[in-house]
Design a protein around this motif. Structure first.
Motif, PDB file in Angstrom:
ATOM      1  N   ALA A  58     -10.220  15.893  -3.100  1.00  0.00           N
ATOM      2  CA  ALA A  58      -8.996  15.164  -2.788  1.00  0.00           C
ATOM      3  C   ALA A  58      -8.564  14.311  -3.964  1.00  0.00           C
ATOM      4  O   ALA A  58      -9.371  13.883  -4.780  1.00  0.00           O
ATOM      5  CB  ALA A  58      -9.195  14.282  -1.551  1.00  0.00           C
ATOM      6  N   ARG A  59      -7.265  14.060  -4.022  1.00  0.00           N
ATOM      7  CA  ARG A  59      -6.673  13.135  -4.969  1.00  0.00           C
ATOM      8  C   ARG A  59      -5.821  12.149  -4.164  1.00  0.00           C
ATOM      9  O   ARG A  59      -4.983  12.564  -3.367  1.00  0.00           O
ATOM     10  CB  ARG A  59      -5.820  13.897  -5.984  1.00  0.00           C
ATOM     11  N   PHE A  60      -6.056  10.836  -4.367  1.00  0.00           N
ATOM     12  CA  PHE A  60      -5.343   9.800  -3.637  1.00  0.00           C
ATOM     13  C   PHE A  60      -4.175   9.316  -4.481  1.00  0.00           C
ATOM     14  O   PHE A  60      -4.357   8.906  -5.634  1.00  0.00           O
ATOM     15  CB  PHE A  60      -6.276   8.635  -3.313  1.00  0.00           C
ATOM     16  N   LEU A  61      -2.990   9.308  -3.909  1.00  0.00           N
ATOM     17  CA  LEU A  61      -1.790   9.037  -4.679  1.00  0.00           C
ATOM     18  C   LEU A  61      -0.975   7.909  -4.066  1.00  0.00           C
ATOM     19  O   LEU A  61      -0.549   7.985  -2.909  1.00  0.00           O
ATOM     20  CB  LEU A  61      -0.910  10.297  -4.746  1.00  0.00           C
ATOM     21  N   SER A  62      -0.750   6.857  -4.855  1.00  0.00           N
ATOM     22  CA  SER A  62       0.213   5.845  -4.448  1.00  0.00           C
ATOM     23  C   SER A  62       1.595   6.472  -4.536  1.00  0.00           C
ATOM     24  O   SER A  62       1.787   7.477  -5.240  1.00  0.00           O
ATOM     25  CB  SER A  62       0.127   4.629  -5.365  1.00  0.00           C
ATOM     26  N   PRO A  63       2.586   5.943  -3.836  1.00  0.00           N
ATOM     27  CA  PRO A  63       3.929   6.537  -3.922  1.00  0.00           C
ATOM     28  C   PRO A  63       4.427   6.677  -5.355  1.00  0.00           C
ATOM     29  O   PRO A  63       5.024   7.690  -5.721  1.00  0.00           O
ATOM     30  CB  PRO A  63       4.786   5.559  -3.102  1.00  0.00           C
ATOM     31  N   ASN A  64       4.182   5.665  -6.202  1.00  0.00           N
ATOM     32  CA  ASN A  64       4.624   5.753  -7.601  1.00  0.00           C
ATOM     33  C   ASN A  64       3.873   6.850  -8.347  1.00  0.00           C
ATOM     34  O   ASN A  64       4.452   7.583  -9.148  1.00  0.00           O
ATOM     35  CB  ASN A  64       4.420   4.415  -8.307  1.00  0.00           C
ATOM     36  N   SER A  79       8.812  15.331   0.815  1.00  0.00           N
ATOM     37  CA  SER A  79       7.994  14.608   1.787  1.00  0.00           C
ATOM     38  C   SER A  79       6.657  14.177   1.194  1.00  0.00           C
ATOM     39  O   SER A  79       6.111  13.137   1.574  1.00  0.00           O
ATOM     40  CB  SER A  79       7.748  15.468   3.030  1.00  0.00           C
ATOM     41  N   ALA A  80       6.112  14.947   0.258  1.00  0.00           N
ATOM     42  CA  ALA A  80       4.816  14.611  -0.333  1.00  0.00           C
ATOM     43  C   ALA A  80       4.882  13.324  -1.133  1.00  0.00           C
ATOM     44  O   ALA A  80       3.866  12.652  -1.315  1.00  0.00           O
ATOM     45  CB  ALA A  80       4.326  15.747  -1.221  1.00  0.00           C
ATOM     46  N   VAL A  81       6.074  12.961  -1.597  1.00  0.00           N
ATOM     47  CA  VAL A  81       6.253  11.737  -2.360  1.00  0.00           C
ATOM     48  C   VAL A  81       6.671  10.581  -1.457  1.00  0.00           C
ATOM     49  O   VAL A  81       6.210   9.454  -1.599  1.00  0.00           O
ATOM     50  CB  VAL A  81       7.305  11.939  -3.474  1.00  0.00           C
ATOM     51  N   SER A  82       7.524  10.869  -0.489  1.00  0.00           N
ATOM     52  CA  SER A  82       8.130   9.802   0.307  1.00  0.00           C
ATOM     53  C   SER A  82       7.404   9.499   1.607  1.00  0.00           C
ATOM     54  O   SER A  82       7.611   8.439   2.198  1.00  0.00           O
ATOM     55  CB  SER A  82       9.582  10.173   0.630  1.00  0.00           C
ATOM     56  N   MET A 101      -0.359   7.776  -0.100  1.00  0.00           N
ATOM     57  CA  MET A 101      -0.665   6.533   0.591  1.00  0.00           C
ATOM     58  C   MET A 101       0.583   5.825   1.105  1.00  0.00           C
ATOM     59  O   MET A 101       1.689   6.051   0.617  1.00  0.00           O
ATOM     60  CB  MET A 101      -1.417   5.590  -0.355  1.00  0.00           C
ATOM     61  N   ARG A 102       0.379   4.949   2.060  1.00  0.00           N
ATOM     62  CA  ARG A 102       1.404   3.973   2.423  1.00  0.00           C
ATOM     63  C   ARG A 102       1.419   2.896   1.349  1.00  0.00           C
ATOM     64  O   ARG A 102       0.363   2.445   0.897  1.00  0.00           O
ATOM     65  CB  ARG A 102       1.069   3.323   3.776  1.00  0.00           C
ATOM     66  N   PRO A 103       2.579   2.450   0.904  1.00  0.00           N
ATOM     67  CA  PRO A 103       2.621   1.405  -0.130  1.00  0.00           C
ATOM     68  C   PRO A 103       2.071   0.084   0.402  1.00  0.00           C
ATOM     69  O   PRO A 103       2.116  -0.192   1.610  1.00  0.00           O
ATOM     70  CB  PRO A 103       4.111   1.301  -0.459  1.00  0.00           C
ATOM     71  N   ASP A 136      -3.096  -0.547  -4.658  1.00  0.00           N
ATOM     72  CA  ASP A 136      -1.771   0.077  -4.750  1.00  0.00           C
ATOM     73  C   ASP A 136      -1.201   0.427  -3.391  1.00  0.00           C
ATOM     74  O   ASP A 136       0.012   0.425  -3.189  1.00  0.00           O
ATOM     75  CB  ASP A 136      -1.842   1.345  -5.607  1.00  0.00           C
ATOM     76  N   GLY A 137      -2.081   0.780  -2.460  1.00  0.00           N
ATOM     77  CA  GLY A 137      -1.608   1.206  -1.154  1.00  0.00           C
ATOM     78  C   GLY A 137      -2.768   1.560  -0.250  1.00  0.00           C
ATOM     79  O   GLY A 137      -3.934   1.272  -0.560  1.00  0.00           O
TER      80      GLY A 137
END
Length: 306
Positions: A58-64, A79-82, A101-103, A136-137
């Motif tokens: 897995a890779r965890f991604l903040s919205p930014n 949708s993957a970004v927002s 993630m949720r911000p 970050d989130g």
């Protein structure tokens, strides 16, 4: 897009915010979001994301951070970004999960929805360094996605705070380097000739409001690394009993077994300085066996009977 070993197609499944709908509706939405795409020219994408252990899933991604990965939008749409969720890419070589993630700003008055998080140290006072700043989130963990593999041996639910059992969705702060380091520790134990079937996470992420309950003399520290998703208290389980195993084979389970586990963590840091952090040994109590704290704070820290 292809990955090593890709065949005719790549299957993509998105789990976007299912915690806010009935389970049946969420399952229907998941089925509807499944699609296949033809494999593009070979790109060793998934293999390159598996970390030093080669076992991350897995890779965890903040919205930014998610916005800076064009491949996410290409594969899963905007949708993957927002929208917070688990976006799974799978092919003949296996599966990998991109988790948006949720911000941090979604936490209002110490909560996201009904889930109590509390206030991080930097929200209440100045902190000693940037590593103690706000995360970050938050990873959104639902009853449906809690078993998502994030590495070969760990799932999202392994790192959840131990409270609010009936509240869904839950929220988690977790850093990939911690998971990578724990996988390396498990592999190192085996390289040392130590039987190690499972590395149990006794305590992973602690929300600030949960951490505060144990702050005090002999208890948790106010700025515990557990609040930042880069620390875990762990022990090795080889049998049916959920307790530290006899790692040194002396017929007893005590801090000497924890020392074996701590030595494996020490070896990992020696071989992979990028995972430098804390290693602490803790004795057994009536409630739990001996265990070892492992983190990736970025600076060396040792405590307990090392």
């Amino acid at each position: 897009m292809t990955v090593a070993g890709a065949s005719a197609c790549v299957v993509l499944v998105a789990f976007a915010r299912p915690g806010y709908a009935e389970a049946a509706a969420a399952r229907a939405a998941t089925r509807a979001s499944t699609r296949s795409i033809a494999a593009a020219p070979r790109i060793p994408l998934l293999d390159s994301l598996k970390g030093r252990s080669r076992k991350l899933r897995a890779r965890f991604l903040s919205p930014n951070r998610a916005a800076g990965i064009p491949l996410l939008r290409e594969l899963f749409g905007d949708s993957a970004v927002s929208r917070a969720g688990v976006y799974a890419a799978s092919d003949a070589a296996g599966s990998f999960h991109f988790i948006t993630m949720r911000p941090f700003a979604d936490k209002v008055q110490g909560r996201i929805g009904s889930y109590r998080i509390g206030f991080f140290p930097s929200e209440k006072r100045s902190v000693r360094s940037a590593t103690y700043g706000n995360p970050d989130g938050f990873l959104e963990v639902t009853a449906l996605n809690q078993d998502t593999p994030i590495s070969e041996h760990f799932r999202l639910r392994d790192f959840l705070t131990h409270d609010q059992a009936t509240v869904w969705p839950k929220y988690l702060v977790l850093r990939e380097p911690l998971v990578d380091k724990l996988e390396l520790v498990l592999s190192e134990l085996r390289r040392m000739g130590i039987p190690a079937n499972k590395l149990r996470v006794m305590s992973g992420f602690r929300t600030p409001q949960y951490n505060e309950q144990g702050v005090g003399a002999g208890g948790r520290v106010q700025d515990s690394r557990h609040q930042y998703g880069d620390a875990a208290d762990v022990y090795v389980v080889n049998g049916d009993r959920d307790w530290m195993s006899d790692l040194n084979r002396d017929g007893r389970v005590d801090t000497r077994d924890a020392k074996v586990l701590a030595q494996a963590a020490e070896n990992v840091e020696r071989d992979h300085p990028e995972f430098t952090g804390g290693v602490g040994i803790y004795k057994a109590t009536s409630a739990h066996g001996p265990f070892v704290h492992i983190d990736v704070r970025g600076t060396r820290a040792r405590w307990g009977a090392m």
